[in-house]
Write an enzyme that holds these catalytic residues in place. Sequence first.
Site, PDB file in Angstrom:
ATOM      1  N   GLY A 333       0.820  -1.209   0.000  1.00  0.00           N
ATOM      2  CA  GLY A 333       0.000   0.000   0.000  1.00  0.00           C
ATOM      3  C   GLY A 333       0.851   1.256   0.000  1.00  0.00           C
ATOM      4  O   GLY A 333       0.524   2.244  -0.663  1.00  0.00           O
ATOM      5  N   TRP A 336       2.224   1.659  -3.438  1.00  0.00           N
ATOM      6  CA  TRP A 336       1.173   2.128  -4.348  1.00  0.00           C
ATOM      7  C   TRP A 336       1.152   3.647  -4.402  1.00  0.00           C
ATOM      8  O   TRP A 336       0.881   4.236  -5.455  1.00  0.00           O
ATOM      9  CB  TRP A 336      -0.186   1.588  -3.889  1.00  0.00           C
ATOM     10  CG  TRP A 336      -1.345   2.070  -4.722  1.00  0.00           C
ATOM     11  CD1 TRP A 336      -1.856   1.480  -5.836  1.00  0.00           C
ATOM     12  CD2 TRP A 336      -2.163   3.224  -4.485  1.00  0.00           C
ATOM     13  NE1 TRP A 336      -2.931   2.193  -6.315  1.00  0.00           N
ATOM     14  CE2 TRP A 336      -3.133   3.274  -5.500  1.00  0.00           C
ATOM     15  CE3 TRP A 336      -2.161   4.235  -3.509  1.00  0.00           C
ATOM     16  CZ2 TRP A 336      -4.097   4.288  -5.571  1.00  0.00           C
ATOM     17  CZ3 TRP A 336      -3.123   5.237  -3.584  1.00  0.00           C
ATOM     18  CH2 TRP A 336      -4.066   5.250  -4.600  1.00  0.00           C
ATOM     19  N   HIS A 337       1.436   4.289  -3.272  1.00  0.00           N
ATOM     20  CA  HIS A 337       1.379   5.746  -3.218  1.00  0.00           C
ATOM     21  C   HIS A 337       2.519   6.418  -3.980  1.00  0.00           C
ATOM     22  O   HIS A 337       2.383   7.561  -4.413  1.00  0.00           O
ATOM     23  CB  HIS A 337       1.399   6.232  -1.760  1.00  0.00           C
ATOM     24  CG  HIS A 337       0.099   6.051  -1.052  1.00  0.00           C
ATOM     25  ND1 HIS A 337      -0.266   4.870  -0.431  1.00  0.00           N
ATOM     26  CD2 HIS A 337      -0.948   6.889  -0.876  1.00  0.00           C
ATOM     27  CE1 HIS A 337      -1.467   5.004   0.109  1.00  0.00           C
ATOM     28  NE2 HIS A 337      -1.908   6.217  -0.152  1.00  0.00           N
ATOM     29  N   GLY A 338       3.632   5.743  -4.135  1.00  0.00           N
ATOM     30  CA  GLY A 338       4.751   6.354  -4.840  1.00  0.00           C
ATOM     31  C   GLY A 338       5.924   5.414  -4.964  1.00  0.00           C
ATOM     32  O   GLY A 338       6.122   4.532  -4.123  1.00  0.00           O
TER      33      GLY A 338
END
Length: 482
Positions: A333, A336-338
């Site tokens: 997760g 996923w953000h960066g």
Amino acid sequence: MVFSSYLFLFYFLPAALLVYYITPRRMKQGLLTIVSYVFYGWANPLFMVLMFVSTIIDYIAGLAMAWNGWKWARPITMLEYGRKRTRVQKIALVCSLCSNLGLLGFFKYFNFAIDNVDALVQWLGFPELGVVLRVTLPLGISFYTFQSMSYTIDVYRGQAKALRNFTDFACFVSMFPQLVAGPIIRFTEVADQLENRTHTLEKFSRGIAFVSLGLAKKILLANPCGKIAEVAFNSGSISVLDSWYGIIAYAFQIYFDFSGYSDMAIGLGLMLGFVFPKNFDSPYSSGSITEFWRRWHISLSSWLRDYLYIPLGGNRHGKARTYINLALTMLLGGLWHGAAWNFVIWGGIHGLLLGVERLRGKTSFYHHLPRPVRVGLTFFIVLISWVFFRAPDLESACSYLGRMFAFGSITDNAALIKGIIYQPYYLCVFAASAIVTWFAPQTWDWTRVISWKKIMVIILLFFTAVAVLTTQAYNPFIYFIF
């Protein structure tokens, strides 16, 4: 094109709504799909091609799962969830997952992988690879790939019926309200609405309220707080007070920016007849990290739970496996953000704390304290993790954390920094952000019934935000990394 711009607010949106409402009902899906592709391809038309390819693959995968010779198979019911799937259905699901994750992995993590391989080979004493290719990250690819995958997974599980109409599916994937900044809409949440939704004055009015309040959050609160954070993080070294001021301002920025965009997306959906789920629920009022993730970016946290954590085994295979599954879910997760180690560490911090709280029965180690104290301690932990999220690299994050706890010296530009971020305007916005964060009602609840007093507040906030937008030079779009 971003929501918080004159181009979108006064040209694109009015034109899109006008054309949408004069279009016959049977053609609305196609019109909305075209409008959404124009919106998405405004910055780079090549992005449209990528999304279209992804859409075709998942559409065909859905058909392959539902196709049975020359007849449509009956929709798989929930009762048949555990029933063995055919080889064709399995291959269709694998093709969908591999294509979506392949596109996401290549466009989002190629540069990250090359940089890390280069660093590794140099550390081992070999010359760098010399790869000059750099990949441009398409806007919103993390959102629409997750959204599209939810369709094929739900069809495979028997929780959704495959769509025969390609236009309906293309509309689901590309709808511009939530395309580039979320929330992540699952197919099961809008499947019925795609076929049969109502357009009412009540929906449209509430949609206007959502858009106006979301715009006010973004322009009046998030942007000024973002300026404070930018000055603090870009300084060489600042005092303890300044560093805490900067990270709290960033916490306000990312909350009001993200929840503001979510409010605008929900509002735009209502104006088009769709009802999207709530995405934020006063997350900084949480008394534990577990509660925080029930309130923060709800569409992502629930997606990770249902499509990653539970398929990994969830809590069904003992405590050790449960903690491993939690850690993997939050690490992925974070990634996923960066595409940076900072985001992995951010996810790891939350995964570790979720594991500790689960060990204690989903309660924090300070659960015995009064509620305000628990909220304060949870916010403190979240602030520490936000440093890794905001800093450009790991070294900068560690340096900033050091300044927060009095490690490091104050440079000569400290006076100049104070002269910028402690101006009365920024102090007032900072105070207003704190009041709205902990004392104001949620947009979702406040707009359920709209009185004349509320209408006046909405009008005032909208025109104030528009007026301020004309003077703001700082209006970042923070979702480019997604």
